[in-house]
Design an enzyme around this catalytic site. Structure first.
Site, PDB file in Angstrom:
ATOM      1  N   TRP A  67       0.838  -1.205   0.000  1.00 18.99           N
ATOM      2  CA  TRP A  67       0.000   0.000   0.000  1.00 18.99           C
ATOM      3  C   TRP A  67       0.864   1.241   0.000  1.00 18.99           C
ATOM      4  O   TRP A  67       2.053   1.181   0.296  1.00 18.99           O
ATOM      5  CB  TRP A  67      -1.033  -0.013   1.131  1.00 18.99           C
ATOM      6  CG  TRP A  67      -0.534  -0.187   2.540  1.00 18.99           C
ATOM      7  CD1 TRP A  67       0.660  -0.713   2.965  1.00 18.99           C
ATOM      8  CD2 TRP A  67      -1.253   0.143   3.736  1.00 18.99           C
ATOM      9  NE1 TRP A  67       0.722  -0.738   4.337  1.00 18.99           N
ATOM     10  CE2 TRP A  67      -0.429  -0.220   4.832  1.00 18.99           C
ATOM     11  CE3 TRP A  67      -2.502   0.695   3.990  1.00 18.99           C
ATOM     12  CZ2 TRP A  67      -0.828  -0.016   6.160  1.00 18.99           C
ATOM     13  CZ3 TRP A  67      -2.893   0.883   5.311  1.00 18.99           C
ATOM     14  CH2 TRP A  67      -2.057   0.527   6.389  1.00 18.99           C
ATOM     15  N   ASP A  80     -13.684  21.515 -10.330  1.00 15.45           N
ATOM     16  CA  ASP A  80     -13.611  22.834  -9.691  1.00 15.45           C
ATOM     17  C   ASP A  80     -14.958  23.142  -9.043  1.00 15.45           C
ATOM     18  O   ASP A  80     -15.988  23.198  -9.736  1.00 15.45           O
ATOM     19  CB  ASP A  80     -13.348  23.937 -10.732  1.00 15.45           C
ATOM     20  CG  ASP A  80     -11.953  23.875 -11.365  1.00 15.45           C
ATOM     21  OD1 ASP A  80     -11.103  23.095 -10.897  1.00 15.45           O
ATOM     22  OD2 ASP A  80     -11.734  24.638 -12.320  1.00 15.45           O
ATOM     23  N   HIS A 139     -13.935  27.703  -5.402  1.00 20.10           N
ATOM     24  CA  HIS A 139     -12.547  27.767  -5.887  1.00 20.10           C
ATOM     25  C   HIS A 139     -12.171  29.188  -6.300  1.00 20.10           C
ATOM     26  O   HIS A 139     -10.997  29.562  -6.223  1.00 20.10           O
ATOM     27  CB  HIS A 139     -12.385  26.818  -7.072  1.00 20.10           C
ATOM     28  CG  HIS A 139     -11.046  26.856  -7.756  1.00 20.10           C
ATOM     29  ND1 HIS A 139      -9.843  26.897  -7.069  1.00 20.10           N
ATOM     30  CD2 HIS A 139     -10.711  26.850  -9.073  1.00 20.10           C
ATOM     31  CE1 HIS A 139      -8.842  26.913  -7.940  1.00 20.10           C
ATOM     32  NE2 HIS A 139      -9.337  26.903  -9.151  1.00 20.10           N
TER      33      HIS A 139
END
Ligand SMILES: [Mn+2]
Ligand SMILES: [Mn+2]
Lengths: 261, 261
Positions: B65, B79, B83
């Site tokens: 991992w 977005d 933002h």
């Protein structure tokens, strides 16, 4: 403490697909998202950490944005076959076929049993009883194992429920895990807990039997699911959307349940 | 250099939904995934970085991992309205309604124009011509803007196409962005480039007009999309799956196109 998942089912009309209900099956991702804790000498994953780049200020007058640190196995996430030594050489998270990520799902509910016994382990007889009532597990689909554990999903201590003997959270018996991996047609197991195996699974034979057998058979895991109580026993389409981390062993994952209305 | 997106369309039979083709619209996420570069004095986002925790070794004998660093705006990503300063106080990425994340999408193709002129800007007349042929843009849905730019998506230099005057990649005219944000019914714009605005959008008025108008209207962006050439002009259901980063401004995002067969 993070906020609870918001109300998350809506009717959506889609061209060619008709009206769907979309159920959000992912937990919020925050610095307090519960994260697995392995005992010594195992290395552990860092938790989720958010770092601000700018917030409408001198670092970026028109924008707000962040970068973050996260483990592949933090929060609601997917386990790829190569996560486990039994699946070594198996598929990484970016190569999982779309037909396994968008696939039918059924829900087995053992909320009462897990409330009575946090170490409850699902057995083959539970799966047999489900199949007798609802028909066979879906070929190429998912078994979602509801335990009610998502009620603790915003609190590390309650979610891991650990004492001096380790974590106490529900899981699956070794023989049942072997059957699901090697004899049933499902391609993945989804759970509400921090991992697909029980908190005490390091005491089972083999250790972590769900990981051992499922990944050994090239199959998948999904953890820390929310809102399983919003799904019917059969008839859900699961849409799991891991990031395509090249060669990765897993990814934090948004997951939707799609229900025709 | 990262591998190309693998072949990614498959027929999938789903209970209640029938047979679907699922098209993978996300780019792979690697340490070479192209990342936006803003000029001084703006702060920039770190790229994607992968860190190994264990690989079937003394750090974790049974497991492989990783953890990773990533920007909210790295690779294929969404977005959120918050933002941009024009959307300050607007929705963060974890609060975007599911009806905007699973929604109809249309595709406007300006591949030839962008090949002839990397600074090509989509205009209102392009949208009018599309609507004359295919009907109105989808109320509550997405406009996907195909430019062929995904052919460069594995190479930072070609993808940003920068010289001493900055990046040269296709985008949208300011007046067209205003109309899409304030007068059309769409809730998001998806592109193949590193951002929803043109490489030279810092020269437009307002600067970065797609961000300015769309986020100011509470609407969304999706970037670095792949496989838009696999979608019809109309009839796709987009399923965008950002991570639920609490309060975040965006997120790396797996995106599927669902096509009834
Ligand atoms: Mn895991
Ligand atoms: Mn962005």
């Amino acid at each position: 403490m993070s906020k609870e998942p918001t109300v998350s089912t809506e009717a959506i009309d889609l061209p060619g697909l008709g009206a769907l209900t979309v159920v959000d099956l992912a937990q919020p991702l925050t610095e307090t998202t519960p994260t697995i804790q392995l005992p010594e000498p195992f290395a552990n994953t860092p938790p989720f950490r958010l770092h601000e780049i700018s917030r409408y200020d001198e670092r970026g007058p028109v924008s707000y944005w962040n970068w973050f640190e996260c483990g592949e196995h933090v929060g609601t996430h997917l386990d790829a076959p190569n996560h486990w030594v039994s699946g070594q050489g198996g598929r990484p998270v970016d190569e999982i076929p779309l037909r396994q990520l968008v696939a039918p799902a059924v829900v087995i509910d053992r909320t009462d049993e897990a409330a009575a016994d946090p170490d409850y382990l699902l057995g083959l007889e539970d799966v047999r009883a489900f199949e007798a009532e609802h028909g066979p597990l879906p070929e190429g689909g998912w078994l979602l194992y509801r335990t009610g554990w998502s009620r603790y999903a915003q609190d590390q201590e309650q979610f891991l429920n650990a004492d001096e003997s380790g974590a106490h959270t529900p899981g699956i018996q070794a023989e049942c895990a072997r059957w699901l991996a090697e004899e049933s047609g499902i391609i993945g197991i989804g759970v509400e807990t921090v991992g697909t195996d029980a908190g005490q699974a390091f005491e089972l034979d083999p250790v972590f039997p769900v990981h051992h057998y499922m990944h050994g058979a090239g199959k998948l895991g999904l953890t820390q699911l929310a809102n399983l109580d919003r799904l019917p026993a059969t008839g859900t389409t699961l849409a799991a959307a891991p990031l395509k981390i090249e060669g990765g062993s897993g990814s934090p994952t948004r997951v939707y349940g799609l229900l025709p209305r």
